[in-house]
Structures are given as structure tokens and as C-alpha cells.
Design a protein around this motif. Sequence first.
Motif, PDB file in Angstrom:
ATOM      1  N   VAL A   1      28.515  -9.436 -20.528  1.00 54.78           N
ATOM      2  CA  VAL A   1      29.768  -9.698 -21.255  1.00 54.78           C
ATOM      3  C   VAL A   1      29.503 -10.143 -22.704  1.00 54.78           C
ATOM      4  CG1 VAL A   1      31.081 -10.176 -19.158  1.00 54.78           C
ATOM      5  CG2 VAL A   1      30.141 -12.092 -20.477  1.00 54.78           C
TER       6      VAL A   1
ATOM      7  N   PRO B   1      28.935  -6.754 -26.089  1.00 52.59           N
ATOM      8  CA  PRO B   1      29.726  -6.189 -27.205  1.00 52.59           C
ATOM      9  C   PRO B   1      29.708  -7.056 -28.460  1.00 52.59           C
ATOM     10  CG  PRO B   1      31.145  -6.711 -25.335  1.00 52.59           C
ATOM     11  CD  PRO B   1      29.748  -6.982 -24.894  1.00 52.59           C
ATOM     12  N   PHE B   2      29.224  -8.304 -28.337  1.00 50.32           N
ATOM     13  CA  PHE B   2      29.145  -9.174 -29.520  1.00 50.32           C
ATOM     14  C   PHE B   2      27.721  -9.270 -30.061  1.00 50.32           C
ATOM     15  CE2 PHE B   2      32.863 -10.662 -27.210  1.00 50.32           C
ATOM     16  CZ  PHE B   2      33.804 -10.651 -28.216  1.00 50.32           C
TER      17      PHE B   2
ATOM     18  N   ASN C   1      34.099  -5.026 -32.981  1.00 52.19           N
ATOM     19  CA  ASN C   1      34.656  -6.325 -32.633  1.00 52.19           C
ATOM     20  C   ASN C   1      34.721  -7.299 -33.793  1.00 52.19           C
ATOM     21  OD1 ASN C   1      35.501  -6.158 -29.947  1.00 52.19           O
ATOM     22  ND2 ASN C   1      33.376  -6.181 -29.240  1.00 52.19           N
TER      23      ASN C   1
ATOM     24  N   VAL D   1      38.005  -9.027 -34.252  1.00 51.24           N
ATOM     25  CA  VAL D   1      38.488 -10.030 -33.282  1.00 51.24           C
ATOM     26  C   VAL D   1      37.680 -11.325 -33.370  1.00 51.24           C
ATOM     27  CG1 VAL D   1      39.403  -8.307 -31.688  1.00 51.24           C
ATOM     28  CG2 VAL D   1      37.118  -9.227 -31.281  1.00 51.24           C
TER      29      VAL D   1
ATOM     30  N   ALA E   1      37.162 -16.728 -26.795  1.00 52.81           N
ATOM     31  CA  ALA E   1      37.860 -16.436 -25.535  1.00 52.81           C
ATOM     32  C   ALA E   1      36.857 -16.037 -24.446  1.00 52.81           C
ATOM     33  CB  ALA E   1      38.902 -15.339 -25.735  1.00 52.81           C
ATOM     34  N   VAL E   2      35.863 -15.230 -24.804  1.00 52.16           N
ATOM     35  CA  VAL E   2      34.864 -14.810 -23.815  1.00 52.16           C
ATOM     36  C   VAL E   2      33.974 -15.995 -23.424  1.00 52.16           C
ATOM     37  CG1 VAL E   2      32.862 -13.307 -23.399  1.00 52.16           C
ATOM     38  CG2 VAL E   2      34.902 -12.387 -24.501  1.00 52.16           C
TER      39      VAL E   2
ATOM     40  N   ASN F   1      34.889 -19.099 -23.308  1.00 47.28           N
ATOM     41  CA  ASN F   1      35.698 -19.892 -22.372  1.00 47.28           C
ATOM     42  C   ASN F   1      35.747 -19.247 -20.994  1.00 47.28           C
ATOM     43  OD1 ASN F   1      36.264 -21.766 -24.347  1.00 47.28           O
ATOM     44  ND2 ASN F   1      38.217 -20.830 -24.936  1.00 47.28           N
ATOM     45  N   LEU F   2      35.904 -17.928 -20.957  1.00 51.24           N
ATOM     46  CA  LEU F   2      35.935 -17.213 -19.678  1.00 51.24           C
ATOM     47  C   LEU F   2      34.620 -17.440 -18.926  1.00 51.24           C
ATOM     48  CD1 LEU F   2      37.233 -13.642 -18.944  1.00 51.24           C
ATOM     49  CD2 LEU F   2      34.963 -14.277 -18.193  1.00 51.24           C
ATOM     50  N   VAL F   3      33.491 -17.304 -19.640  1.00 54.41           N
ATOM     51  CA  VAL F   3      32.189 -17.501 -18.990  1.00 54.41           C
ATOM     52  C   VAL F   3      32.083 -18.928 -18.448  1.00 54.41           C
ATOM     53  CG1 VAL F   3      29.694 -17.668 -19.397  1.00 54.41           C
ATOM     54  CG2 VAL F   3      30.978 -15.718 -20.306  1.00 54.41           C
TER      55      VAL F   3
ATOM     56  N   ARG G   1      34.494 -20.913 -17.550  1.00 58.02           N
ATOM     57  CA  ARG G   1      35.340 -21.046 -16.346  1.00 58.02           C
ATOM     58  C   ARG G   1      34.612 -20.457 -15.139  1.00 58.02           C
ATOM     59  NH1 ARG G   1      39.398 -19.707 -20.042  1.00 58.02           N
ATOM     60  NH2 ARG G   1      39.624 -17.553 -19.334  1.00 58.02           N
ATOM     61  N   SER G   2      33.888 -19.339 -15.360  1.00 59.99           N
ATOM     62  CA  SER G   2      33.194 -18.698 -14.228  1.00 59.99           C
ATOM     63  C   SER G   2      32.023 -19.553 -13.743  1.00 59.99           C
ATOM     64  CB  SER G   2      32.685 -17.316 -14.635  1.00 59.99           C
ATOM     65  OG  SER G   2      31.470 -17.412 -15.355  1.00 59.99           O
TER      66      SER G   2
END
Lengths: 205, 205
Positions: free
Chosen positions: A171, A174-175, A184, A187, A194-195, A197-199, A201-202
Motif C-alpha cells: 500500500v 504508489p507513494f 499521486n 493528492v 489517509a493511507v 492512518n488506514l495502516v 488502524r489495521s
Amino acid sequence: MNDISDITTGIRGPVETYKRDQIVDAAKEHFSLYGYAKTTVSDLAKAIGFSKGYIYKFFESKQAIGEAICASCLGAILAAVEESLADGTSATDKFRRFFKTIVDNSAELFFADRKLYDIAAVSSDEKWSSSVSYLARVEEILTAILLEGRQSGEFERKTPLDETCRSIMQVMQPFMQPTMLQFNLDVLPDGQTAVSNLVLRSLAP
Amino acid sequence: MNDISDITTGIRGPVETYKRDQIVDAAKEHFSLYGYAKTTVSDLAKAIGFSKGYIYKFFESKQAIGEAICASCLGAILAAVEESLADGTSATDKFRRFFKTIVDNSAELFFADRKLYDIAAVSSDEKWSSSVSYLARVEEILTAILLEGRQSGEFERKTPLDETCRSIMQVMQPFMQPTMLQFNLDVLPDGQTAVSNLVLRSLAP
């Protein structure tokens, strides 16, 4: 821990690195003005004032010069990561710093100086040894952060470590990967946060 | 719910779609053999046996034909997604189906027929309306799955829905965007499954 500059392939000649570094610096400047793809070793020799034979004493090909430039850029990113991690207060904080430092520095290195993007993209797409070693080192650093977070209880321990690590590398791709990062840039920084934070949370226990 | 074929821009002429579809089918076959970038409308007209004027009665440009082909391919992916979701047993199961169906179908459409990748990549990179509408519809479907999971208690509700949605779209991107997907074909299906699992861990309440 800027050790990937030592593994570059295709370098030859005397061990004193001063002249080799001189060629790399001059080539970096030339490529950043005129692009990597379109320049031949002859063009480069003429432009930087060394003979073609002299350049070939130190590098076996244009790619070997490109690899040396890449190794130096990627080494600079890794050095920035290590520096930022030294101030990290927890595994969570370290993960944020790790990801953000990589992306900020990649965006700056490859795109502030747009023409160097050229070499970085070829290096990544063709899996040059400088890129492969860089990704291996990034994965090592990530693994150390994950282990620290598992030990401190910040991160969950159910998922096999290698699966967690592999999916996070995926994940982040792409960065990090220059050919993808170019899509990207618009963005940043929100998409990257955002990514991140998602990681995190996982990773919650 | 295959409705993006209706929003294609640059289409003109009589409302009966039969002849327009004939041109699109013939163009699709021609592009898939000879590539999109290299073919002019004149080449296409000669090859498929219509006059150039006749083609221009229905499409204002080569891009308009490309958009129609794209809309039809992307519509087929969406139709496959809707079909797969109909058998979903929970929001978790639906998310897995959603992501996997998109990736499997994209890889097949764009790469089994390598030349169509050409159009898909241009469409995505240049943000043609067919691509933009496709991504909007994908995001709508994802939002519905997230809402369902939040209501059933399968997914956490603390993170704002739009942030969750945006970050998941971001990590799916390298498996959906054709220019990125080409670098990930060799990690399929494991890399996609690993990311699917990471996302589901991030959604845990």
C-alpha cells in the motif's frame, strides 16, 4: 546507515573514489538538465570535459553511472529516514515518520528536479540493483518498527509478521515507486496521511 | 447497473445505436490488433470498411471512439462486480468480492488483450469521462458496502466515512489504475489478497 552506495554494480577502476564521485556529480548535473534517456556517454564526456575513455575507466556503461546517481539519491532518502526515526517516541510515531519522510523526500528528489525522475523511473521499472537494495532496506526498517510495536503492545500480533510487512509495502508502493508517485503528487500530503492512518488502524491490537 | 456507457462524451448523430455499436465493435477489434495510439481515423475507416465521413457522423473524434470502447470495457467490469456482490453474505464478504472482481477483470481485460491496455491507460492517465465516471461508481459501491458493515457492526464507526472511503480507494489504486496495474501483475493474486486483508483489519471495530 547509508550503505546502498556500496553495492552498485558496474563500477570499476581504481579504488580511490574522488574522481569517480567527480564524474557522478557532473553526470547528475548534466542528466538533470538534459535527461538521462537521451544522453549518450559521448555526449556526457563532451559536456563534462572528461574523455570517454576516462569515464570508461570508472564505469562500464551509462547505466552504471545512472545506478551510482540513483544509489546516491536513494541513500539520501534512507539517511533522512534514519534521522527522523531517531526522534520517534513510539512505534506508531515511528511508522508515521518513516512513511512521511520517504514520500516527502521522494517527491522532492524526483520531481523538484523533474529530470532526475527519468533515472529513478528507469531504475525502478527495470529493477536496477540500487532500487532493489533500497526497497530491501526500506522493508528492513519497516520490519524493525513492526517488531517494536508488537513488543510494546501498540500493534496486534495475530497476523504473521511477513504478511503484515508485505501488505504495508504494497500500500506504500504508489507513494514510493516513481512511475506511480507521479500520479499521486496532487493528492499529497492528504492522500499519504489517509493511507498512514488506514495502516495504523489495521495494526491496532 | 451498467450505466456509464450512457455518459460518454463526443458521441453524435442519429439516436439509433445499432450502427454506432457496429463502428465501436469494429474499432475495438482493430485497436486490439494494431494499438490505439498509432491508428488514425482514416486508417480505421479503411480497415473496417466505412468511409471516414460516415464514422464522423457518429463520433466527433478518435478519442470519442476510444471513450466508447473504454466505457464498454469498464461497464463490463462494473456488471461483473454487481453480479458478484449479489451473492455476498456479509459486508466483509462483499468487500472481498468487490475488490477481487475489479482486479481480476481489469487484469484480464487490459492484459489478456494487451493492446486494449493502450486505450485504458490513456483514458485513465488523461482522466477521460469514461474513467472518471467509472471511479465515481466504484466509490459509490464501496461506500454502500462500508455503510452496510457499519450498520451490521462488522466495521468500526469512529473514522469519518469519507476518510475511510478515500483511503481504501487510495490503496486499491495500484490494482485498478492500468498504468500501475501493469507493475503488479506478477504479485497477483497474493498481493491483492494481502491488501484486502489489511483493509479488513483496518475496518475491524
